[in-house]
Scaffold this motif. Structure first.
Motif, PDB file in Angstrom:
ATOM      1  N   SER A 205       0.845  -1.189   0.000  1.00 28.38           N
ATOM      2  CA  SER A 205       0.000   0.000   0.000  1.00 28.38           C
ATOM      3  C   SER A 205       0.879   1.237   0.000  1.00 28.38           C
ATOM      4  O   SER A 205       0.433   2.309   0.342  1.00 28.38           O
ATOM      5  N   PHE A 249      -5.638  -6.823   0.871  1.00 29.59           N
ATOM      6  CA  PHE A 249      -4.658  -6.324   1.831  1.00 29.59           C
ATOM      7  C   PHE A 249      -4.363  -7.523   2.726  1.00 29.59           C
ATOM      8  O   PHE A 249      -5.293  -8.169   3.201  1.00 29.59           O
ATOM      9  N   THR A 250      -3.089  -7.861   2.930  1.00 31.23           N
ATOM     10  CA  THR A 250      -2.827  -9.128   3.622  1.00 31.23           C
ATOM     11  C   THR A 250      -3.374  -9.133   5.058  1.00 31.23           C
ATOM     12  O   THR A 250      -3.642 -10.205   5.607  1.00 31.23           O
ATOM     13  N   GLY A 319      -2.423  -2.034  11.246  1.00 30.70           N
ATOM     14  CA  GLY A 319      -2.346  -1.136  10.102  1.00 30.70           C
ATOM     15  C   GLY A 319      -1.703   0.185  10.462  1.00 30.70           C
ATOM     16  O   GLY A 319      -0.982   0.772   9.662  1.00 30.70           O
ATOM     17  N   GLU A 320      -1.981   0.668  11.650  1.00 34.13           N
ATOM     18  CA  GLU A 320      -1.412   1.915  12.143  1.00 34.13           C
ATOM     19  C   GLU A 320      -1.238   1.779  13.648  1.00 34.13           C
ATOM     20  O   GLU A 320      -1.880   0.928  14.272  1.00 34.13           O
ATOM     21  N   ALA A 321      -0.432   2.672  14.206  1.00 32.14           N
ATOM     22  CA  ALA A 321      -0.225   2.645  15.650  1.00 32.14           C
ATOM     23  C   ALA A 321      -1.552   2.840  16.376  1.00 32.14           C
ATOM     24  O   ALA A 321      -2.394   3.646  15.955  1.00 32.14           O
ATOM     25  N   ASP A 340      -3.546  -5.415  19.833  1.00 35.24           N
ATOM     26  CA  ASP A 340      -2.787  -4.652  18.845  1.00 35.24           C
ATOM     27  C   ASP A 340      -1.767  -5.587  18.205  1.00 35.24           C
ATOM     28  O   ASP A 340      -1.295  -6.536  18.854  1.00 35.24           O
ATOM     29  N   GLY A 341      -1.441  -5.346  16.944  1.00 33.36           N
ATOM     30  CA  GLY A 341      -0.392  -6.138  16.305  1.00 33.36           C
ATOM     31  C   GLY A 341       0.168  -5.380  15.126  1.00 33.36           C
ATOM     32  O   GLY A 341      -0.585  -4.780  14.369  1.00 33.36           O
ATOM     33  N   GLY A 343       1.983  -5.735  11.588  1.00 31.62           N
ATOM     34  CA  GLY A 343       2.309  -6.652  10.509  1.00 31.62           C
ATOM     35  C   GLY A 343       2.719  -5.834   9.312  1.00 31.62           C
ATOM     36  O   GLY A 343       2.702  -4.609   9.353  1.00 31.62           O
ATOM     37  N   SER A 344       3.087  -6.510   8.235  1.00 27.45           N
ATOM     38  CA  SER A 344       3.378  -5.781   7.004  1.00 27.45           C
ATOM     39  C   SER A 344       3.112  -6.690   5.817  1.00 27.45           C
ATOM     40  O   SER A 344       3.077  -7.923   5.956  1.00 27.45           O
ATOM     41  N   THR A 345       2.907  -6.064   4.672  1.00 34.47           N
ATOM     42  CA  THR A 345       2.673  -6.826   3.452  1.00 34.47           C
ATOM     43  C   THR A 345       3.885  -7.715   3.173  1.00 34.47           C
ATOM     44  O   THR A 345       3.741  -8.853   2.726  1.00 34.47           O
ATOM     45  N   ASP A 420      10.154   1.205  10.509  1.00 37.34           N
ATOM     46  CA  ASP A 420       9.558   1.777  11.714  1.00 37.34           C
ATOM     47  C   ASP A 420      10.624   2.032  12.775  1.00 37.34           C
ATOM     48  O   ASP A 420      11.550   1.238  12.933  1.00 37.34           O
ATOM     49  N   ARG A 435       7.167   6.076  11.770  1.00 36.99           N
ATOM     50  CA  ARG A 435       7.907   5.613  10.616  1.00 36.99           C
ATOM     51  C   ARG A 435       9.274   6.290  10.700  1.00 36.99           C
ATOM     52  O   ARG A 435       9.370   7.441  11.122  1.00 36.99           O
ATOM     53  N   LYS A 529      -4.334   4.087   6.142  1.00 35.59           N
ATOM     54  CA  LYS A 529      -3.229   4.813   6.790  1.00 35.59           C
ATOM     55  C   LYS A 529      -3.272   6.298   6.443  1.00 35.59           C
ATOM     56  O   LYS A 529      -3.572   6.655   5.309  1.00 35.59           O
TER      57      LYS A 529
HETATM   58  C1  3UK Z   1       2.490   0.174  10.075  1.00 34.59           C
HETATM   59  C2  3UK Z   1       1.732  -0.367  12.407  1.00 34.59           C
HETATM   60  C3  3UK Z   1       2.151   0.572  14.471  1.00 34.59           C
HETATM   61  C4  3UK Z   1       3.984   0.030  10.236  1.00 34.59           C
HETATM   62  C5  3UK Z   1      -0.442  -5.056   7.949  1.00 34.59           C
HETATM   63  C6  3UK Z   1      -1.198  -6.320   9.865  1.00 34.59           C
HETATM   64  O1  3UK Z   1      -0.298  -2.683   7.886  1.00 34.59           O
HETATM   65  C7  3UK Z   1       0.019  -3.741   7.366  1.00 34.59           C
HETATM   66  O2  3UK Z   1       0.805  -3.819   6.236  1.00 34.59           O
HETATM   67  P1  3UK Z   1       1.334  -2.601   5.337  1.00 34.59           P
HETATM   68  O3  3UK Z   1       2.322  -3.182   4.399  1.00 34.59           O
HETATM   69  O4  3UK Z   1       2.040  -1.580   6.330  1.00 34.59           O
HETATM   70  C8  3UK Z   1       3.058  -1.967   7.231  1.00 34.59           C
HETATM   71  C9  3UK Z   1       3.393  -0.787   8.130  1.00 34.59           C
HETATM   72  O5  3UK Z   1       2.189  -0.295   8.755  1.00 34.59           O
HETATM   73  N1  3UK Z   1       1.743  -0.628  11.081  1.00 34.59           N
HETATM   74  C10 3UK Z   1       0.985  -1.709  10.851  1.00 34.59           C
HETATM   75  N2  3UK Z   1       0.453  -2.159  12.009  1.00 34.59           N
HETATM   76  C11 3UK Z   1       0.903  -1.344  12.999  1.00 34.59           C
HETATM   77  N3  3UK Z   1       2.349   0.571  13.135  1.00 34.59           N
HETATM   78  N4  3UK Z   1       1.361  -0.325  15.115  1.00 34.59           N
HETATM   79  C12 3UK Z   1       0.712  -1.288  14.425  1.00 34.59           C
HETATM   80  N5  3UK Z   1      -0.087  -2.172  15.061  1.00 34.59           N
HETATM   81  O6  3UK Z   1       4.572   1.230   9.793  1.00 34.59           O
HETATM   82  C13 3UK Z   1       4.306  -1.125   9.286  1.00 34.59           C
HETATM   83  O7  3UK Z   1       5.673  -1.137   8.905  1.00 34.59           O
HETATM   84  O8  3UK Z   1       0.171  -1.864   4.744  1.00 34.59           O
HETATM   85  C14 3UK Z   1      -0.808  -5.116   9.291  1.00 34.59           C
HETATM   86  C15 3UK Z   1      -1.233  -7.464   9.108  1.00 34.59           C
HETATM   87  C16 3UK Z   1      -0.876  -7.429   7.779  1.00 34.59           C
HETATM   88  C17 3UK Z   1      -0.471  -6.211   7.196  1.00 34.59           C
HETATM   89  N6  3UK Z   1      -0.138  -6.207   5.867  1.00 34.59           N
END
Ligand code: 3UK
Length: 545
Positions: A205, A249-250, A319-321, A340-341, A343-345, A420, A435, A529
């Motif tokens: 994304s 979106f994963t 997805g966000e803090a 809370d968790g 994750g990333s793509t 991050d 970030r 986001k």
């Molecule tokens: C940010 C968070 C703080 C962080 C995702 C859960 O968001 C997801 O994937 P994206 O590739 O973005 C990744 C980035 O988003 N982020 C996501 N969750 C948090 N920051 N606290 C959080 N809980 O910057 C990260 O590097 O869009 C989230 C599962 C699968 C996903 N793809």
């Protein structure tokens, strides 16, 4: 060795020296060389005599059991192979809102050995065109309501696109794929893929530049199911999942398809996910397990009374803090502690998290079993607890960008660097800062935008806010806040001053927003986001009242 006939993906893996280190340290992460993840997630359940269990639900009364879903998946797979000539390793673009047919198409492509390329409904022709070109897509399955933008994108794509439109999957719906499915009642034998064949290209994304495609193998899908859900969420077979993230979106793919299937639970798929839609779905379908983003929880909290009376028991934020204020608001509204968790793509799903009992306000959580995480400096040296640095992660999943130089940025020395800034405390809890490119440096102080946002959100007039650094001659940068007010509050110079004073009373005064602007809504990505670069680029404001 790959089993794929079309070696497009295999040929575009990052060179071995640029891959992250992969860890398979627990018994549930031992995978055989040959593996089709759809056999494990779907066919096994039916072989175990559980085909009658409820699986996919949708508003309007649709209910597919596991056996019903498998029948649809097999029919679609037959159409893909026999009518469209799909060869293992070919990419199939998927485009639909979150519907049972979107889920069935994803599973069918992967069961047939194809590579799913799911796309978000919000994408327009320009973005779809970039995806078609990057993934060299020749086949598409598309919800007929979303055909227009895809057709426009295909018009000037580098190679021809064969697209089948679908509706509900019922033979009388009049859509092409649905009619073709009716011609293929026979079961489909899953393609015997290698565990390390790519089955999913997930586009990030990312907010700028050429899109990046992350490559995920059959075994990655099962690894994601074996880590965070098993150790943190711990769902039950009678759970009913629902939520807002798209299956493209994963976060949504895991939470709203893979994880429920992996435990034999059911999932309510919703096309529309306003707070009112979500609440109605939760109440009417007995949803127990909710996946959405922090802002959505803020908006849903207004429905606390209805939610308290519902079956809802577990709520996942990612997805966000997650601001501490939102965690508190949700607990007060519903009695439920958020999970809370982060994750990333690139890593497919969540790798740092805390369950309801372990949750600590202001911290994302601890590393999920199966992964290792640490905070490192510029030279990748681990930093001691308490110090802010770059988050580095490794585990059974990891970043593989398809044919992309940016692999060298995300993966260094075998670690995945998520971009991050984090701090780990002495108990192993990871505290999100920002970030790495969103740390504001003002008069020599490092200020994390989310901390300022978290303070503003504690004020009753604030609905949402986004904070950035803007250039300033004297201080290098100053903190600037963009504030969306709750209904019943009007922008004024007095309210701006009150909010500034409020932040100074909550956190160290040097962090307060020296500039503050009221706006009607925050710019957001399709995955929810805040787009800070767009806040930076907003046209000069009219003088505030
Ligand atoms: C940010 C968070 C703080 C962080 C995702 C859960 O968001 C997801 O994937 P994206 O590739 O973005 C990744 C980035 O988003 N982020 C996501 N969750 C948090 N920051 N606290 C959080 N809980 O910057 C990260 O590097 O869009 C989230 C599962 C699968 C996903 N793809």
């Amino acid at each position: 060795m790959t089993a794929a006939v079309d070696t497009f993906a295999r040929d575009r893996l990052p060179p071995p020296g640029q891959l992250p280190e992969f860890l398979f340290e627990t018994p549930e992460l031992q995978f055989p060389p040959r593996l089709n993840c759809v056999v494990e997630l779907l066919d096994r359940r039916i072989a175990a005599g559980e085909g009658g269990r409820p699986c996919l639900l949708a508003p309007g009364g649709l209910r597919w059991s596991y056996a019903d879903l498998r029948e649809r998946v097999d029919r679609i797979a037959q159409v893909l192979v026999r009518e469209l000539g799909l060869r293992p390793g070919q990419r199939v673009l998927l485009r639909a809102p979150n519907t049972p047919m979107m889920a069935a198409c994803w599973l069918a492509v992967v069961k047939a050995g194809g590579i799913a390329v799911p796309t978000m409904p919000l994408l327009r022709a320009v973005e779809l065109r970039a995806i078609l070109a990057k993934a060299q897509v020749g086949l598409a399955l598309c919800d007929r309501r979303l055909a227009e933008e895809l057709a426009a994108a295909a018009d000037d794509a580098p190679q021809p696109l064969r697209c089948l439109l679908f509706a509900t999957g019922e033979p009388d719906s009049g859509a092409e794929l649905d009619a073709a499915m009716a011609r293929h009642p026979e079961p489909f034998e899953a393609f015997d893929s290698a565990a390390d064949d790519t089955c999913l290209l997930a586009f990030t994304s990312g907010t700028t530049g050429v899109p990046k495609a992350t490559m995920h193998f059959h075994r990655d899908i099962l690894a994601a199911c074996a880590c965070w859900p098993r150790h943190v969420l711990r769902p039950r077979a009678d759970d009913v999942f629902a939520g807002s993230p798209p299956l493209a979106f994963t976060f949504g793919l895991g939470g709203l398809l893979l994880f429920p299937l992996s435990v034999g639970a059911s999932v309510l798929l919703l096309e529309r996910v306003t707070p009112a839609d979500l609440v109605q779905g939760i109440v009417e379908h007995g949803v127990t397990t909710l996946f959405t983003a922090p802002t959505s929880y803020r908006n849903l909290a207004a429905f606390g009374a209805q939610l308290r009376a519902s079956a809802l028991r577990q709520c996942v934020s990612a997805g966000e803090a997650l601001p501490a204020a939102t965690r508190q608001l949700w607990r007060e509204a519903t009695g439920i502690e958020l999970i809370d968790g982060i994750g990333s793509t690139e890593l497919l799903h969540i790798f740092i998290s805390a369950d309801e009992r372990e949750a600590r306000p202001g911290a994302t959580g601890k590393v999920v079993p199966g992964y290792r995480a640490c905070v490192v400096d510029e030279a990748l040296r681990p930093l001691p607890p308490g110090e802010v640095g770059r988050l580095a992660v490794k585990g059974p999943t990891g970043c593989r960008y398809l044919d992309d130089e940016r692999q060298r940025q995300y993966v260094q020395g075998g670690w995945n660097l998520t971009g991050d800034a984090y701090r780990m405390d002495a108990d192993g809890y990871f505290h999100y800062q920002a970030r790495t490119d969103d740390l504001i440096v003002s008069a020599g102080y490092n200020i994390a935008a989310p901390e300022v946002e978290g303070a503003l959100l504690l004020h009753p007039a604030v609905a949402e806010c986004g904070v950035i650094g803007v250039g300033d001659e004297a201080r290098g940068q100053i903190v600037k806040a963009f504030v969306v007010l709750r209904p019943g509050h009007a922008p004024s110079a007095a309210l701006a001053a009150e909010l500034q004073a409020f932040v100074r009373s909550q956190i160290a005064p040097y962090k307060y927003p020296r500039a503050l602007r009221f706006i009607a809504a925050l710019p957001r990505t399709g995955t929810g986001k805040i787009q800070r670069f767009r806040l930076r680029d907003l046209p000069e404001e009219d003088p505030q009242p």
